[in-house]
Design a protein around this motif. Structure first.
Motif, PDB file in Angstrom:
ATOM      1  N   TYR A 157      44.140  32.876  36.501  1.00  0.00           N
ATOM      2  CA  TYR A 157      43.953  33.416  37.849  1.00  0.00           C
ATOM      3  C   TYR A 157      42.534  33.294  38.397  1.00  0.00           C
ATOM      4  O   TYR A 157      42.321  33.594  39.573  1.00  0.00           O
ATOM      5  CB  TYR A 157      44.382  34.890  37.876  1.00  0.00           C
ATOM      6  CG  TYR A 157      45.859  35.063  37.652  1.00  0.00           C
ATOM      7  CD1 TYR A 157      46.770  34.823  38.672  1.00  0.00           C
ATOM      8  CD2 TYR A 157      46.350  35.445  36.410  1.00  0.00           C
ATOM      9  CE1 TYR A 157      48.136  34.969  38.467  1.00  0.00           C
ATOM     10  CE2 TYR A 157      47.718  35.594  36.187  1.00  0.00           C
ATOM     11  CZ  TYR A 157      48.600  35.351  37.216  1.00  0.00           C
ATOM     12  OH  TYR A 157      49.945  35.484  37.010  1.00  0.00           O
ATOM     13  N   SER A 164      43.673  31.749  43.390  1.00  0.00           N
ATOM     14  CA  SER A 164      44.741  32.569  42.812  1.00  0.00           C
ATOM     15  C   SER A 164      44.253  33.938  42.366  1.00  0.00           C
ATOM     16  O   SER A 164      45.051  34.749  41.884  1.00  0.00           O
ATOM     17  CB  SER A 164      45.381  31.842  41.619  1.00  0.00           C
ATOM     18  OG  SER A 164      44.418  31.603  40.602  1.00  0.00           O
ATOM     19  N   THR A 167      46.086  37.135  43.473  1.00  0.00           N
ATOM     20  CA  THR A 167      47.288  37.589  42.767  1.00  0.00           C
ATOM     21  C   THR A 167      46.939  38.613  41.703  1.00  0.00           C
ATOM     22  O   THR A 167      47.617  39.630  41.540  1.00  0.00           O
ATOM     23  CB  THR A 167      48.009  36.391  42.120  1.00  0.00           C
ATOM     24  OG1 THR A 167      48.300  35.407  43.117  1.00  0.00           O
ATOM     25  CG2 THR A 167      49.298  36.822  41.458  1.00  0.00           C
TER      26      THR A 167
END
Length: 433
Positions: A157, A164, A167
């Protein structure tokens, strides 16, 4: 168990894994209601889990069975659905421990690999039951294993896929308990001892954002841990405070080391470095504010002077790291960075000792910091008010310290002397930028 195994062998891998989960749910769910709590997991049940969920070979010398990527993804979805649908938290925790409790055998590598992927999926779909189970697992498992899970999440991530991080960032509102353990794990992973062990900017920005939004996040594990429960050997710290102090204090030196090695060239890198410096400054202020919050909790529980949240030997190791890193740099070219690091260390030591989080006398402090370069603020912290020999005791300088308990606490603690810092002593501070 042999009949169950023969029945599972006739099934396809996914159906067999689902059946083992069902078997665990029935057996452990029933045992949970028995007097005395659930018994230890039988070896035959452990063997079923290893063979039909983690696909470990029953022969010690044989290689583990391999699942296709599609089958592995489907198995993760089955696990995720089970934990989502199981309504009893105690049963979920038992099943999670039965699946991912390390057994000290060859199947542990498969367990760890599967656990990393399951937690990553739990983050992706924001599955709170998995995140809560993972938080409990991180709290009781060895720090080396916890760091491995943290590395998987950072890679998934914060490193591999740009953008990302959002998230992972959403987990803050879903499971603060998991966030606290995750921060503790990443501070154990990244100690700024090298460029590779410096937290990536997206991770740093996310962690600082979490802490800035709610300072209590750093104290969740500490406040929810019963003092009568001994910490497992080699586990993570109760709070990420020491690791975050390491980040904020060593950051100026690490940045200068990076410049010295010629790893940054051009304006874009310089701008990125300036942004990180601002983040580390915010982090430093937040940690100081958390120490002040911690003082209220220690006072409320009557633990001032009796429970050390920061261990002296851990602080000594940090002081040694800072001194060694300062020696690696050219003092003539890095004087400002060294002084900034020492200013932050002085502030952190003062606030930690004044809030009761660090039980350390002035004599101990002078011994710890004796080899560090001269710093005016650090010298002031080490000197402080001095009680004159044969002079009457002055409560305003050294207030009363409660006597220690007859029964020692589970966490390490020692009684501080009258010449120690104490939270009743007023002090003024400001964040060093």
């Amino acid at each position: 168990m042999s009949d169950i195994r023969h029945s599972l062998l006739r099934r396809d891998p996914l159906s067999a894994a689902k059946e083992v989960l069902y078997h665990l749910d029935i057996s452990l769910g029933s045992a949970l209601q028995a007097p005395g709590g659930p018994p230890a997991l039988e070896k035959a049940t452990v063997d079923l889990v290893e063979e039909f969920i983690f696909h470990a070979s029953r022969e010690r010398s044989g290689p583990p069975k391999r699942m296709s990527c599609v089958q592995e993804l489907q198995l993760l979805e089955i696990m995720c659905s089970y934990f989502q649908e199981q309504s009893k938290d105690a049963v979920r925790q038992l099943i999670f421990s039965a699946l991912f409790g390390l057994q000290g055998n060859q199947a542990d590598d498969c367990r760890m690999a599967m656990l990393g992927k399951l937690v990553s999926m739990g983050v992706a779909v924001c599955c709170v039951p998995i995140l809560e189970c993972a938080a409990a697992w991180l709290q009781r498992s060895h720090a080396v294993c916890c760091v491995g899970i943290a590395r998987v999440l950072v890679d998934d991530y914060c490193t591999l896929v740009p953008g990302s991080t959002s998230t992972l960032q959403q987990v803050f509102s879903a499971s603060p308990r998991f966030c606290c353990q995750f921060i503790t794990a990443v501070t154990a992973l990244y100690d700024l001892s090298s460029e590779e062990l410096t937290p990536p900017p997206p991770l740093l920005e996310m962690v600082v954002g979490w802490i800035t939004e709610d300072h209590r996040l750093l104290l969740l594990t500490f406040l929810n841990m019963p003092l009568t429960s001994p910490l497992p050997l080699g586990c993570l710290e109760l709070t990420p405070l020491l690791g975050l102090l390491r980040w904020s204090i060593k950051a100026p030196l690490a940045a200068q080391r990076k410049r010295k090695h010629g790893l940054t060239n051009g304006q874009p890198e310089a701008e990125k470095g300036a942004g990180c410096e601002e983040l580390y400054s915010k982090l430093h202020l937040s940690v100081l504010q958390v120490f002040l919050m911690l003082q209220a909790h220690l006072t409320e529980k009557n633990l001032i002077g009796r429970l050390s949240v920061l261990q002296v030997d851990h602080v000594a190791a940090l002081v040694e790291e800072v001194g060694r890193l300062g020696e690696e740099l050219n003092p003539l070219n890095a004087a400002n960075h060294i002084q900034l690091a020492l200013d932050r260390m002085a502030q952190a030591l003062q606030v930690a000792m004044a809030s009761g989080a660090l039980l350390c006398t002035r004599e101990d402090l002078r011994m710890l910091c004796s080899r560090l370069p001269h710093n005016n603020l650090l010298q002031l912290v080490m000197s402080g008010p001095v009680q004159q020999p044969h002079a009457p005791f002055q409560p305003n300088l050294y207030p009363h310290i409660h006597a220690p308990r007859a029964t020692p606490l589970a966490h390490p603690a020692h009684v501080i002397s009258p010449h120690s810092f104490h939270p009743a002593i007023g002090f003024a501070y400001r964040p060093i930028r």
